[in-house]
Design a protein around this motif. Structure first.
Motif, PDB file in Angstrom:
ATOM      1  N   UNK A  45      39.992  28.327 -12.359  1.00 58.68           N
ATOM      2  CA  UNK A  45      41.082  29.172 -12.834  1.00 58.68           C
ATOM      3  C   UNK A  45      40.748  30.587 -12.386  1.00 58.68           C
ATOM      4  N   UNK A  46      41.509  31.108 -11.453  1.00 53.31           N
ATOM      5  CA  UNK A  46      41.234  32.423 -10.878  1.00 53.31           C
ATOM      6  C   UNK A  46      42.140  33.481 -11.497  1.00 53.31           C
ATOM      7  N   UNK A  47      41.585  34.658 -11.696  1.00 53.51           N
ATOM      8  CA  UNK A  47      42.338  35.789 -12.244  1.00 53.51           C
ATOM      9  C   UNK A  47      42.130  37.000 -11.345  1.00 53.51           C
ATOM     10  N   UNK A  48      43.016  37.950 -11.480  1.00 54.82           N
ATOM     11  CA  UNK A  48      42.972  39.218 -10.757  1.00 54.82           C
ATOM     12  C   UNK A  48      42.881  38.963  -9.260  1.00 54.82           C
ATOM     13  N   UNK A  49      41.844  39.418  -8.574  1.00 58.37           N
ATOM     14  CA  UNK A  49      41.764  39.239  -7.119  1.00 58.37           C
ATOM     15  C   UNK A  49      41.122  37.905  -6.737  1.00 58.37           C
ATOM     16  N   UNK A  50      40.814  37.066  -7.726  1.00 58.25           N
ATOM     17  CA  UNK A  50      40.168  35.789  -7.459  1.00 58.25           C
ATOM     18  C   UNK A  50      41.084  34.800  -6.772  1.00 58.25           C
ATOM     19  N   UNK A  51      40.475  33.905  -6.043  1.00 55.95           N
ATOM     20  CA  UNK A  51      41.197  32.848  -5.348  1.00 55.95           C
ATOM     21  C   UNK A  51      40.613  31.527  -5.826  1.00 55.95           C
ATOM     22  N   UNK A  52      41.451  30.605  -6.226  1.00 54.31           N
ATOM     23  CA  UNK A  52      41.000  29.334  -6.789  1.00 54.31           C
ATOM     24  C   UNK A  52      40.572  28.366  -5.695  1.00 54.31           C
ATOM     25  N   UNK A  53      39.320  28.490  -5.280  1.00 55.44           N
ATOM     26  CA  UNK A  53      38.734  27.586  -4.294  1.00 55.44           C
ATOM     27  C   UNK A  53      37.448  27.010  -4.846  1.00 55.44           C
ATOM     28  N   UNK A  54      36.908  26.027  -4.152  1.00 54.51           N
ATOM     29  CA  UNK A  54      35.678  25.367  -4.579  1.00 54.51           C
ATOM     30  C   UNK A  54      34.579  26.387  -4.844  1.00 54.51           C
ATOM     31  N   UNK A  55      33.913  26.237  -5.996  1.00 55.52           N
ATOM     32  CA  UNK A  55      32.807  27.108  -6.383  1.00 55.52           C
ATOM     33  C   UNK A  55      31.595  26.237  -6.701  1.00 55.52           C
ATOM     34  N   UNK A  56      30.429  26.654  -6.214  1.00 54.24           N
ATOM     35  CA  UNK A  56      29.178  25.968  -6.515  1.00 54.24           C
ATOM     36  C   UNK A  56      28.250  26.984  -7.168  1.00 54.24           C
ATOM     37  N   UNK A  57      27.642  26.585  -8.301  1.00 53.88           N
ATOM     38  CA  UNK A  57      26.718  27.452  -9.022  1.00 53.88           C
ATOM     39  C   UNK A  57      25.416  26.693  -9.239  1.00 53.88           C
ATOM     40  N   UNK A  58      24.310  27.272  -8.773  1.00 59.75           N
ATOM     41  CA  UNK A  58      22.987  26.658  -8.895  1.00 59.75           C
ATOM     42  C   UNK A  58      22.053  27.649  -9.554  1.00 59.75           C
ATOM     43  N   UNK A  59      21.274  27.165 -10.518  1.00 56.39           N
ATOM     44  CA  UNK A  59      20.364  28.015 -11.281  1.00 56.39           C
ATOM     45  C   UNK A  59      18.913  27.743 -10.884  1.00 56.39           C
ATOM     46  N   UNK A  60      18.128  28.821 -10.800  1.00 53.92           N
ATOM     47  CA  UNK A  60      16.689  28.754 -10.555  1.00 53.92           C
ATOM     48  C   UNK A  60      15.987  29.533 -11.656  1.00 53.92           C
ATOM     49  N   UNK A  61      14.700  29.327 -11.819  1.00 54.22           N
ATOM     50  CA  UNK A  61      13.949  30.010 -12.869  1.00 54.22           C
ATOM     51  C   UNK A  61      13.809  31.509 -12.637  1.00 54.22           C
ATOM     52  N   UNK A  62      13.989  31.960 -11.384  1.00 54.29           N
ATOM     53  CA  UNK A  62      13.883  33.393 -11.079  1.00 54.29           C
ATOM     54  C   UNK A  62      14.640  33.702  -9.794  1.00 54.29           C
ATOM     55  N   UNK A  63      14.904  34.968  -9.588  1.00 50.91           N
ATOM     56  CA  UNK A  63      15.537  35.399  -8.332  1.00 50.91           C
ATOM     57  C   UNK A  63      14.639  35.062  -7.154  1.00 50.91           C
ATOM     58  N   UNK A  64      13.339  35.286  -7.322  1.00 55.72           N
ATOM     59  CA  UNK A  64      12.387  35.006  -6.239  1.00 55.72           C
ATOM     60  C   UNK A  64      12.404  33.528  -5.854  1.00 55.72           C
ATOM     61  N   UNK A  65      12.499  32.654  -6.838  1.00 58.39           N
ATOM     62  CA  UNK A  65      12.565  31.224  -6.565  1.00 58.39           C
ATOM     63  C   UNK A  65      13.855  30.882  -5.824  1.00 58.39           C
ATOM     64  N   UNK A  66      14.955  31.521  -6.201  1.00 58.94           N
ATOM     65  CA  UNK A  66      16.237  31.282  -5.535  1.00 58.94           C
ATOM     66  C   UNK A  66      16.200  31.723  -4.079  1.00 58.94           C
ATOM     67  N   UNK A  67      15.589  32.875  -3.819  1.00 55.71           N
ATOM     68  CA  UNK A  67      15.469  33.373  -2.443  1.00 55.71           C
ATOM     69  C   UNK A  67      14.562  32.454  -1.629  1.00 55.71           C
TER      70      UNK A  67
END
Length: 97
Positions: A45-67
């Motif tokens: 569900x997109x609002x304002x300037x958002x566009x309703x396209x596929x979104x992927x969200x992945x979580x890591x224990x830290x920013x360093x781990x994600x990088x």
């Protein structure tokens, strides 16, 4: 410690099945690096300037781990498998502690 997140939006993905080769390599690479898939889907569900396209969200224990996960050899192999002509807005961001 604040968590790290990969946020991907696919604004131009005409054939989601074309990502199969990428998904086959990326999933194990992300899990091996400690990533947890939180969301992957087209129900947005997109609002304002958002566009309703596929979104992927992945979580890591830290920013360093994600990088480090993004820069890993296993994930680099997955990137090569992305289909020609895909468009993706990819960010690595730090969460709030």
């Amino acid at each position: 410690m604040a968590k790290g997140y990969w946020v991907s939006v696919y604004p131009a993905l005409s054939d989601p099945e074309a990502l199969t080769a990428y998904d086959t390599l990326a999933g194990p690479a992300v899990r091996a690096a400690g990533g947890r898939l939180l969301s992957r889907g087209d129900r947005v569900v997109a609002h304002e300037a958002g566009i309703a396209h596929r979104v992927v969200l992945i979580e890591f224990d830290s920013l360093e781990q994600a990088v480090a996960a993004y820069e890993s050899e296993a994930y680099r192999k997955a990137l090569v498998a992305l289909p020609d002509g895909y468009e993706r807005d990819f960010r690595i961001t730090e969460g709030i502690d």
